[in-house]
Motif scaffolding. Structure first.
Motif, PDB file in Angstrom:
ATOM      1  N   UNK A 311       0.829  -1.208   0.000  1.00 55.74           N
ATOM      2  CA  UNK A 311       0.000   0.000   0.000  1.00 55.74           C
ATOM      3  C   UNK A 311       0.863   1.258   0.000  1.00 55.74           C
ATOM      4  N   UNK A 312       1.856   1.290   0.873  1.00 54.83           N
ATOM      5  CA  UNK A 312       2.712   2.480   0.957  1.00 54.83           C
ATOM      6  C   UNK A 312       3.486   2.699  -0.331  1.00 54.83           C
ATOM      7  N   UNK A 313       3.970   1.614  -0.907  1.00 53.13           N
ATOM      8  CA  UNK A 313       4.718   1.717  -2.166  1.00 53.13           C
ATOM      9  C   UNK A 313       3.826   2.264  -3.271  1.00 53.13           C
ATOM     10  N   UNK A 314       2.637   1.686  -3.409  1.00 55.44           N
ATOM     11  CA  UNK A 314       1.715   2.125  -4.461  1.00 55.44           C
ATOM     12  C   UNK A 314       1.279   3.572  -4.251  1.00 55.44           C
ATOM     13  N   UNK A 315       0.995   3.934  -3.001  1.00 53.98           N
ATOM     14  CA  UNK A 315       0.566   5.304  -2.708  1.00 53.98           C
ATOM     15  C   UNK A 315       1.632   6.310  -3.117  1.00 53.98           C
ATOM     16  N   UNK A 316       2.872   5.984  -2.837  1.00 53.62           N
ATOM     17  CA  UNK A 316       3.972   6.873  -3.222  1.00 53.62           C
ATOM     18  C   UNK A 316       4.097   6.948  -4.740  1.00 53.62           C
ATOM     19  N   UNK A 317       3.930   5.811  -5.412  1.00 49.11           N
ATOM     20  CA  UNK A 317       4.041   5.786  -6.878  1.00 49.11           C
ATOM     21  C   UNK A 317       2.948   6.625  -7.532  1.00 49.11           C
ATOM     22  N   UNK A 318       1.772   6.667  -6.919  1.00 46.23           N
ATOM     23  CA  UNK A 318       0.681   7.451  -7.507  1.00 46.23           C
ATOM     24  C   UNK A 318       0.980   8.957  -7.505  1.00 46.23           C
ATOM     25  N   UNK A 319       1.986   9.378  -6.742  1.00 47.55           N
ATOM     26  CA  UNK A 319       2.321  10.798  -6.711  1.00 47.55           C
ATOM     27  C   UNK A 319       2.874  11.296  -8.042  1.00 47.55           C
ATOM     28  N   UNK A 320       3.438  10.380  -8.852  1.00 47.66           N
ATOM     29  CA  UNK A 320       3.890  10.799 -10.183  1.00 47.66           C
ATOM     30  C   UNK A 320       3.037  10.179 -11.291  1.00 47.66           C
ATOM     31  N   UNK A 321       1.851   9.739 -10.915  1.00 54.64           N
ATOM     32  CA  UNK A 321       0.911   9.174 -11.878  1.00 54.64           C
ATOM     33  C   UNK A 321      -0.144  10.219 -12.233  1.00 54.64           C
ATOM     34  N   UNK A 322      -0.802  10.060 -13.377  1.00 52.30           N
ATOM     35  CA  UNK A 322      -1.752  11.095 -13.790  1.00 52.30           C
ATOM     36  C   UNK A 322      -2.827  10.545 -14.713  1.00 52.30           C
TER      37      UNK A 322
END
Length: 456
Positions: A311-322
């Motif tokens: 969850x933490x990994x994915x949440x961080x990755x979504x910060x550069x997703x759009x």
């Protein structure tokens, strides 16, 4: 940690804000560190020479220092017996899954190999053609960091075997039993229990002879497989001395969706990509706002139940997703081609027709049921794919990375070859290469070679 569904996991941007991101996959700091590691390992400090294999004692010392192998272990190798024992120790379900994945990847790789054959054609006075042959030794890397990746073992080693490589060297640090088991079924000849730049250096430069720490390791003709930033940096250093597949950056997925897309399925695929790494990227292109809103909500709902550390990994990755709202599916295709994503999913009506319009990507996944994760786990095509926009000019790992296309020509009838001889004489002098012209004249039946005229 609760998830607020009002947060935007997929940052909304306009088509004009999408920039073609071609980032250097080689991290400068990692490159400097990789150079130091390689220098420490090699028996020759002269990096300009082709001499200097890896010192096995230094290799073990570096591997221990960097956490590849425990302090009480004094070998860089996992034996074939260890790999077989790991395979035999799997549950029936796990073993069957590994066997099935191996079979599908092998079938696809063998079909690729059979698609390219030796050939020859007639030329004036003779024949010309090419031969297709594998390199002798292949180096295959499988990550061993956040998650064990036995699928990468199969994708790389099985493909090298299908190409016909005589020796397959596999490297993976801190291998889990499932990784060892995958090496067994993939038929790896040597398993190096090391990672990072030290693994790439060992496969590139080899170990000259059997020693107290393990067997000799051949110099690999080409090195393939995904890895961390030190692996990528080391591959950039050794390329040219040996071949490499690609310099891969962070993983990415792009989904083109319309009103027919299943929001929950798309969200699941975006999350699956995001959990790879904190620098992974998930991108959504859609032709209506309602589709984007439904997928955004589904991402939040599903992310809330994802276990840690995923969850933490994915949440961080979504910060550069759009997400991008496009005027129609054709604009989605145009933007996708500019990005050239590693993984491209088409979840629209007439998905295959939309897919055919797309030109730039690593791997294409057509329709709701063609999940990118099925490609990860052995539908057949390789999951080692170009990232960071490089899909504009290259493709994923295949048997062709291990094959050499070598051309040849033969002249049987000197008289029939004279048109080529005459053309070569003219072109050589147009280029100012008199020696070339004279070499062609030496095969001429009508023109006395200039060197003979000069002698007379």
């Amino acid at each position: 940690m609760s998830v607020d569904n009002n947060d935007k996991y997929l940052t909304p941007i306009t088509p004009d804000q999408v920039k073609l991101e071609i980032k250097d996959p080689v991290d400068p700091t990692a490159l400097s560190q990789a150079k130091d590691i390689i220098k420490e390992l090699r028996t020759s400090t002269d990096s300009t020479t082709l001499n200097g294999s890896v010192d096995p004692k230094q290799l073990v010392a570096v591997a221990k220092k960097l956490g590849d192998i425990p302090e009480d272990i004094n070998t860089y190798i996992a034996t074939k017996e260890e790999c077989k024992a790991a395979f035999d120790g799997l549950s029936d379900t796990d073993r069957a899954s590994l066997v099935n994945i191996h079979a599908r990847v092998s079938a696809f790789a063998n079909a690729q190999r059979n698609s390219v054959q030796d050939c020859e054609i007639d030329i004036p006075g003779g024949k010309a053609g090419h031969t297709v042959s594998p390199c002798k030794a292949a180096g295959c890397y499988a990550p061993g960091g956040r998650y064990p990746l036995p699928s990468s073992v199969i994708m790389t080693a099985v493909t090298a075997k299908a190409a016909g490589c005589e020796i397959v060297v596999l490297a993976s640090p801190r291998p889990a039993p499932i990784t060892l088991a995958a090496a067994h079924i993939a038929g790896a000849d040597l398993f190096l229990k090391i990672g990072g730049a030290q693994a790439i250096a060992t496969m590139a430069y080899g170990i000259d002879a059997e020693n107290e720490f393990g067997p000799a390791v051949p110099r690999c003709d080409t090195i393939v497989g995904p890895g961390n930033k030190w692996v990528t940096a080391a591959k950039s250093i050794v390329q040219g001395y040996c071949g490499i597949d690609m310099l891969a950056g962070p993983s990415e997925v792009l989904v083109i969706a319309d009103e027919t897309a299943n929001a929950e399925v798309v969200a699941a695929d975006l999350i699956a990509q995001a959990e790879h790494d904190v620098v992974a990227r998930a991108i959504l292109l859609a032709n209506n706002q309602n589709t984007i809103d439904e997928i955004e909500k589904a991402v939040g709902d599903q992310l809330s139940s994802l276990p840690e550390p995923n969850k933490s990994t994915a949440t961080e990755a979504f910060k550069q997703s759009f997400a991008v709202l496009c005027k129609d599916v054709d604009e989605c295709v145009t933007i996708s081609d500019d990005i050239a994503p590693e993984h491209l999913e088409i979840q629209t009506k007439d998905a295959m027709e939309v897919g055919k319009k797309c030109a730039n990507y690593g791997g294409l996944f057509v329709g709701e049921h063609a999940a990118e994760v099925l490609g990860d786990y052995g539908a057949g095509p390789n999951h080692t794919l170009p990232t960071g926009g490089t899909g504009r000019y290259t493709g994923g790992l295949s048997v062709f990375n291990f094959l050499r296309i070598r051309t040849w020509m033969r002249i049987d009838d000197q008289k029939a070859s004279q048109s080529m001889v005459d053309d070569s004489i003219v072109m050589a002098r147009l280029e100012g290469l008199e020696g070339h012209a004279r070499a062609a004249e030496a095969r001429s039946l009508t023109t006395e070679p200039a060197y003979k005229k000069a002698k007379n």
